[in-house]
Design an enzyme around this catalytic site. Structure first.
Site, PDB file in Angstrom:
ATOM      1  N   THR A   1       0.827  -1.212   0.000  1.00 22.16           N
ATOM      2  CA  THR A   1       0.000   0.000   0.000  1.00 22.16           C
ATOM      3  C   THR A   1       0.858   1.257   0.000  1.00 22.16           C
ATOM      4  OG1 THR A   1      -1.243  -1.306   1.608  1.00 22.16           O
ATOM      5  CG2 THR A   1      -2.140   0.824   1.052  1.00 22.16           C
TER       6      THR A   1
ATOM      7  N   ARG B   1       8.254  -2.522   2.189  1.00 21.67           N
ATOM      8  CA  ARG B   1       8.519  -2.505   3.623  1.00 21.67           C
ATOM      9  C   ARG B   1       8.941  -3.900   4.055  1.00 21.67           C
ATOM     10  NH1 ARG B   1       3.800   0.483   6.940  1.00 21.67           N
ATOM     11  NH2 ARG B   1       3.950   2.087   5.350  1.00 21.67           N
TER      12      ARG B   1
ATOM     13  N   SER C   1       7.121   3.916   7.968  1.00 18.28           N
ATOM     14  CA  SER C   1       5.994   4.585   8.605  1.00 18.28           C
ATOM     15  C   SER C   1       5.935   4.341  10.109  1.00 18.28           C
ATOM     16  CB  SER C   1       4.707   4.175   7.900  1.00 18.28           C
ATOM     17  OG  SER C   1       3.635   4.973   8.325  1.00 18.28           O
ATOM     18  N   HIS C   2       4.840   3.733  10.588  1.00 19.03           N
ATOM     19  CA  HIS C   2       4.643   3.559  12.028  1.00 19.03           C
ATOM     20  C   HIS C   2       5.213   2.240  12.533  1.00 19.03           C
ATOM     21  CE1 HIS C   2       1.566   1.903   9.551  1.00 19.03           C
ATOM     22  NE2 HIS C   2       1.345   1.008  10.482  1.00 19.03           N
TER      23      HIS C   2
ATOM     24  N   LYS D   1      10.017   4.170  -0.603  1.00 14.48           N
ATOM     25  CA  LYS D   1       8.911   4.419  -1.520  1.00 14.48           C
ATOM     26  C   LYS D   1       9.311   5.481  -2.525  1.00 14.48           C
ATOM     27  CE  LYS D   1       6.670   7.085   2.178  1.00 14.48           C
ATOM     28  NZ  LYS D   1       5.456   7.355   2.937  1.00 14.48           N
TER      29      LYS D   1
ATOM     30  N   ASP E   1       3.203   9.911  13.419  1.00 14.27           N
ATOM     31  CA  ASP E   1       3.890   8.620  13.330  1.00 14.27           C
ATOM     32  C   ASP E   1       5.341   8.780  12.871  1.00 14.27           C
ATOM     33  OD1 ASP E   1       3.375   9.290  10.696  1.00 14.27           O
ATOM     34  OD2 ASP E   1       3.176   7.201  10.078  1.00 14.27           O
TER      35      ASP E   1
ATOM     36  N   ASP F   1       7.053   8.695  10.098  1.00 15.43           N
ATOM     37  CA  ASP F   1       7.427   9.578   8.981  1.00 15.43           C
ATOM     38  C   ASP F   1       6.553  10.827   8.895  1.00 15.43           C
ATOM     39  OD1 ASP F   1       5.284   7.916   8.278  1.00 15.43           O
ATOM     40  OD2 ASP F   1       5.677   8.165   6.145  1.00 15.43           O
TER      41      ASP F   1
ATOM     42  N   ASP G   1       3.262  11.402   8.551  1.00 16.39           N
ATOM     43  CA  ASP G   1       2.081  11.600   7.712  1.00 16.39           C
ATOM     44  C   ASP G   1       0.775  11.270   8.436  1.00 16.39           C
ATOM     45  OD1 ASP G   1       2.567   8.893   7.666  1.00 16.39           O
ATOM     46  OD2 ASP G   1       2.480   8.682   5.475  1.00 16.39           O
ATOM     47  N   ARG G   2       0.860  10.538   9.550  1.00 17.64           N
ATOM     48  CA  ARG G   2      -0.372  10.212  10.283  1.00 17.64           C
ATOM     49  C   ARG G   2      -0.602  11.184  11.438  1.00 17.64           C
ATOM     50  NH1 ARG G   2      -1.368   3.742  10.653  1.00 17.64           N
ATOM     51  NH2 ARG G   2      -0.933   3.318   8.467  1.00 17.64           N
TER      52      ARG G   2
ATOM     53  N   THR H   1      -7.994   1.707  -0.396  1.00 18.48           N
ATOM     54  CA  THR H   1      -7.057   2.045   0.676  1.00 18.48           C
ATOM     55  C   THR H   1      -5.705   2.465   0.104  1.00 18.48           C
ATOM     56  OG1 THR H   1      -8.158   0.521   2.148  1.00 18.48           O
ATOM     57  CG2 THR H   1      -5.873   1.042   2.673  1.00 18.48           C
TER      58      THR H   1
ATOM     59  N   GLU I   1      -8.338   8.926   5.442  1.00 18.29           N
ATOM     60  CA  GLU I   1      -8.519   7.495   5.659  1.00 18.29           C
ATOM     61  C   GLU I   1      -8.733   7.258   7.148  1.00 18.29           C
ATOM     62  OE1 GLU I   1      -6.173   4.634   3.138  1.00 18.29           O
ATOM     63  OE2 GLU I   1      -4.627   6.082   3.644  1.00 18.29           O
ATOM     64  N   GLU I   2      -9.398   6.145   7.461  1.00 15.37           N
ATOM     65  CA  GLU I   2      -9.623   5.799   8.862  1.00 15.37           C
ATOM     66  C   GLU I   2      -8.316   5.548   9.615  1.00 15.37           C
ATOM     67  OE1 GLU I   2      -8.646   2.487   9.682  1.00 15.37           O
ATOM     68  OE2 GLU I   2      -8.170   2.267   7.561  1.00 15.37           O
ATOM     69  N   SER I   3      -7.251   5.223   8.874  1.00 14.53           N
ATOM     70  CA  SER I   3      -5.990   4.823   9.496  1.00 14.53           C
ATOM     71  C   SER I   3      -5.159   6.041   9.903  1.00 14.53           C
ATOM     72  CB  SER I   3      -5.219   3.931   8.532  1.00 14.53           C
ATOM     73  OG  SER I   3      -5.091   4.575   7.275  1.00 14.53           O
TER      74      SER I   3
ATOM     75  N   LYS J   1      -0.668  12.372   2.933  1.00 12.48           N
ATOM     76  CA  LYS J   1      -1.357  12.735   4.157  1.00 12.48           C
ATOM     77  C   LYS J   1      -0.353  13.471   5.038  1.00 12.48           C
ATOM     78  CE  LYS J   1      -0.769   8.018   5.740  1.00 12.48           C
ATOM     79  NZ  LYS J   1      -1.225   6.780   5.140  1.00 12.48           N
TER      80      LYS J   1
ATOM     81  N   ARG K   1      -7.685  -7.127   8.310  1.00 11.71           N
ATOM     82  CA  ARG K   1      -8.339  -5.964   8.902  1.00 11.71           C
ATOM     83  C   ARG K   1      -9.847  -6.097   8.710  1.00 11.71           C
ATOM     84  NH1 ARG K   1      -3.864  -3.183   9.973  1.00 11.71           N
ATOM     85  NH2 ARG K   1      -2.389  -2.572   8.368  1.00 11.71           N
TER      86      ARG K   1
HETATM   87  C1  G1P Z   1      -2.221   0.885   6.013  1.00  7.16           C
HETATM   88  C2  G1P Z   1      -3.529   1.625   6.155  1.00  7.16           C
HETATM   89  C3  G1P Z   1      -3.774   2.492   4.946  1.00  7.16           C
HETATM   90  C4  G1P Z   1      -2.580   3.435   4.747  1.00  7.16           C
HETATM   91  C5  G1P Z   1      -1.295   2.634   4.689  1.00  7.16           C
HETATM   92  C6  G1P Z   1      -0.079   3.539   4.633  1.00  7.16           C
HETATM   93  O1  G1P Z   1      -2.265   0.048   4.885  1.00  7.16           O
HETATM   94  O2  G1P Z   1      -4.606   0.739   6.343  1.00  7.16           O
HETATM   95  O3  G1P Z   1      -4.960   3.209   5.111  1.00  7.16           O
HETATM   96  O4  G1P Z   1      -2.730   4.188   3.577  1.00  7.16           O
HETATM   97  O5  G1P Z   1      -1.177   1.806   5.845  1.00  7.16           O
HETATM   98  O6  G1P Z   1       0.028   4.369   5.754  1.00  7.16           O
HETATM   99  P1  G1P Z   1      -2.614  -1.535   4.959  1.00  7.16           P
HETATM  100  O7  G1P Z   1      -1.632  -2.147   5.912  1.00  7.16           O
HETATM  101  O8  G1P Z   1      -4.007  -1.624   5.494  1.00  7.16           O
HETATM  102  O9  G1P Z   1      -2.504  -2.024   3.544  1.00  7.16           O
HETATM  103 ZN    ZN Z   2       3.388   7.082   8.024  1.00  9.10          ZN
END
Ligand code: G1P
Ligand code: ZN
Length: 545
Positions: free
Chosen positions: A18, A22, A113-114, A126, A279, A281, A283-284, A346, A365-367, A378, A498
């Protein structure tokens, strides 16, 4: 110093998920692993000759080493110019900002990311295109194909390292490198989006106390500059502000479990009016009002409903977008404003075309991801400033802004249940079986709830016409509840299932329930429908958001 060809072989499964590629650091340290992916980026995007790039990362373990290797490869591939964040640091939104501001051909961002960092943690890489946004589906596909066809990569026959801690111009081979302050341009951009004078006044109010938890990740220097320096928040407002290679041993994941120090301060002896975290990087975002957590789905809806109060959106919104699993709270606002609301798969990459085309200016996004058209990622700190601007403008605490929103639009209860590190075969089989059952589900009853419709989400980009299939299984119940099941594309160990659950409530007497309680009938119906616990051999979800 001259370019050399190094023979290599493809690594199976170097597929970006996504949000880029990683993997555990140990995998990235295998000889050729990082190099293959970087060369694949060049091979898939027309080569490096004459190109310009932005480069930086979230500062996690292996960041500095990866920067040096990528610089040598970029020079060997003929890249003309690299803009590099000092110390190899750039938050994801700041990288997006620099790509756009300096009109480079794209950028390479180093982050998982996180996910946790350190030698035993994860690393990631990325590629963002010239609009500053994550590589599109088709570019991502071409990069993956290139990783599977690779037989050599290019680098320099030197072990010379670049002094990445010294701002200013440098050279490597024929390539020009500009080491820049990672914060300045981004902070300047944000100051054009919001009413900094009003936010400054709010922060100077002795009755308004806030805390921003940078979680020892990249946003520390950004938050200090913007909140404490430019906006005048008290020194110490930003906690855990020094980026560490292992994030202090914590998950740099802004949620109630991992931002424990922030949560403790919110509810401490001197309770805070507002809290936020970002988070690894940057972006969250997670936003906390006194005594409660503002769900990102609600946050997006509230931003849409109040956008006209923020300088950047004074002219209103052309449209908004949310990822499919995100609750439909923002749809209700869009309907009231009579503007389109797009539903995308997503991942942030799908918002880029809509933003570029001017169809939307706000999305989320919900995340814990929210953002706008100032960059093409983001943006955690942007979301925090949006909230502060709104609180200053409305002269009301975040908590009452949220409650008033529910009273006006109703509340979309939302929760996400994650089953992490589960057996990939079992997770794939669960999804395949449910997919096969979808057509027969309408009319069937599970845990007392009747299925109204069921399908698998597919998306056709309204700008490019490209279609993405297999983007999540959706089951809609006749009581208005909805369940979505999908497999994560960012996990690094086994599979992550999920399960997204949401349900709408209009009754003013029922707006203050605990989400798990409000959603209990839906949760039970999904369990009856899929038997997740039995099939994945789990007692329950590993993470509940
Ligand atoms: C997860 C989140 C998604 C977000 C992505 C990158 O991806 O669900 O909304 O864009 O991290 O931060 P997923 O692990 O669900 O594919
Ligand atoms: Zn991130």
């Amino acid at each position: 110093m001259s370019p050399v060809r190094v023979a290599t072989r493809p690594f199976p499964g170097q597929k970006p998920g996504t949000s880029g590629l990683r993997k555990p650091v140990a995998v990235f340290r295998e000889p050729g692993y990082l190099e293959n992916f970087v060369q694949a980026i060049f091979n898939a995007t027309g080569g490096g000759e004459g190109r310009s790039l932005v480069l930086g990362g979230d500062g996690r373990f292996f960041n500095r080493e990866a920067v040096q290797r990528i610089l040598r490869m970029a020079a060997a591939n003929g890249v003309r110019r690299v803009i590099l964040g000092r110390g190899g640091l750039l938050s994801t939104p700041a990288a997006s900002c620099l790509i756009r501001k300096y009109a480079t051909d794209g950028g390479i961002i180093l982050s998982a990311s996180h996910n946790p960092g350190g030698p035993e943690g994860d690393f990631g890489i990325k590629f963002n295109g010239d609009n500053g946004g994550p590589a599109t589906e088709s570019v991502t596909g071409r990069i993956y194909t290139a990783t599977q066809e690779i037989d050599h990569y290019l680098t320099l026959d030197t072990a010379q390292t670049v002094d990445i801690d010294c701002e200013g111009p440098q050279h490597l081979g024929g390539m020009h490198i500009e080491v820049v302050d990672p914060v300045g341009d981004y902070a300047d951009l944000l100051s054009t989006q919001f009413d900094f004078a009003a936010i400054g006044k709010l922060l100077a109010n002795p009755r308004f106390h806030m805390c921003f938890d940078a979680m020892h990740a990249v946003t520390g220097p950004y938050a200090r500059e913007i909140l404490e320096q430019r906006l005048g928040a008290a020194v110490g407002t930003v906690i855990n502000a020094t980026p560490l290679e292992d994030f202090g041993g914590h998950h740099p994941d802004p949620n109630l479990a991992h931002a424990a120090e922030l949560v403790a301060r919110m509810n401490g002896d001197a309770p805070l009016a507002f809290g936020a975290a970002s988070d690894g990087d940057g972006d969250r975002n997670m936003v906390l009002a006194s005594g409660l957590f503002i769900n990102p789905c609600d946050s997006l809806a509230i931003m849409a409903a109040n956008a006209h109060r923020i300088p950047a959106f004074a002219g209103g919104l052309p449209g908004v977008a949310r990822s499919m699993p995100t609750s439909r709270a923002v749809d209700r606002v869009a309907a009231a404003l009579d503007i389109p609301c797009y539903e995308t798969p997503t991942g942030w990459k799908f918002f880029g075309n809509l933003l570029d085309a001017g169809r939307i200016r706000l999305c989320g996004e919900e995340s814990f991801g929210t953002g706008a058209d100032h960059v093409r990622e983001k943006d955690g700190l942007w979301a925090v400033l949006f909230w502060l601007n709104l609180i200053a403008e409305l002269q009301r605490p975040a908590r009452s802004i949220l409650r008033e929103h529910w009273l006006r639009f109703g509340r979309d209860y939302f929760t996400r249940h994650d089953y992490e590190g589960v057996d990939s075969g079992a997770a794939d089989a669960l999804v395949e079986d449910l997919r096969a059952r979808l057509p027969a589900l309408p009319g069937q009853v599970f845990g007392g709830l009747t299925v109204a419709s069921a399908d698998e989400f597919a998306y056709t980009d309204p700008v490019t016409g490209e279609t993405s299939v297999g983007q999540g299984l959706r089951v809609q119940f006749s009581n208005g509840g909805r369940a979505v099941l999908r497999l994560s594309g960012t996990g690094t160990a086994g599979a992550t299932l999920r399960v997204y659950l949401d349900s709408y409530q209009r009754d003013p007497a029922l707006l203050d329930m605990q989400p798990q309680k409000a959603l209990a009938p839906l949760i039970a119906a999904v369990e009856a429908l899929v038997d997740i616990r039995g099939r994945l051999q789990r007692e329950g979800p590993d993470v509940i958001t």
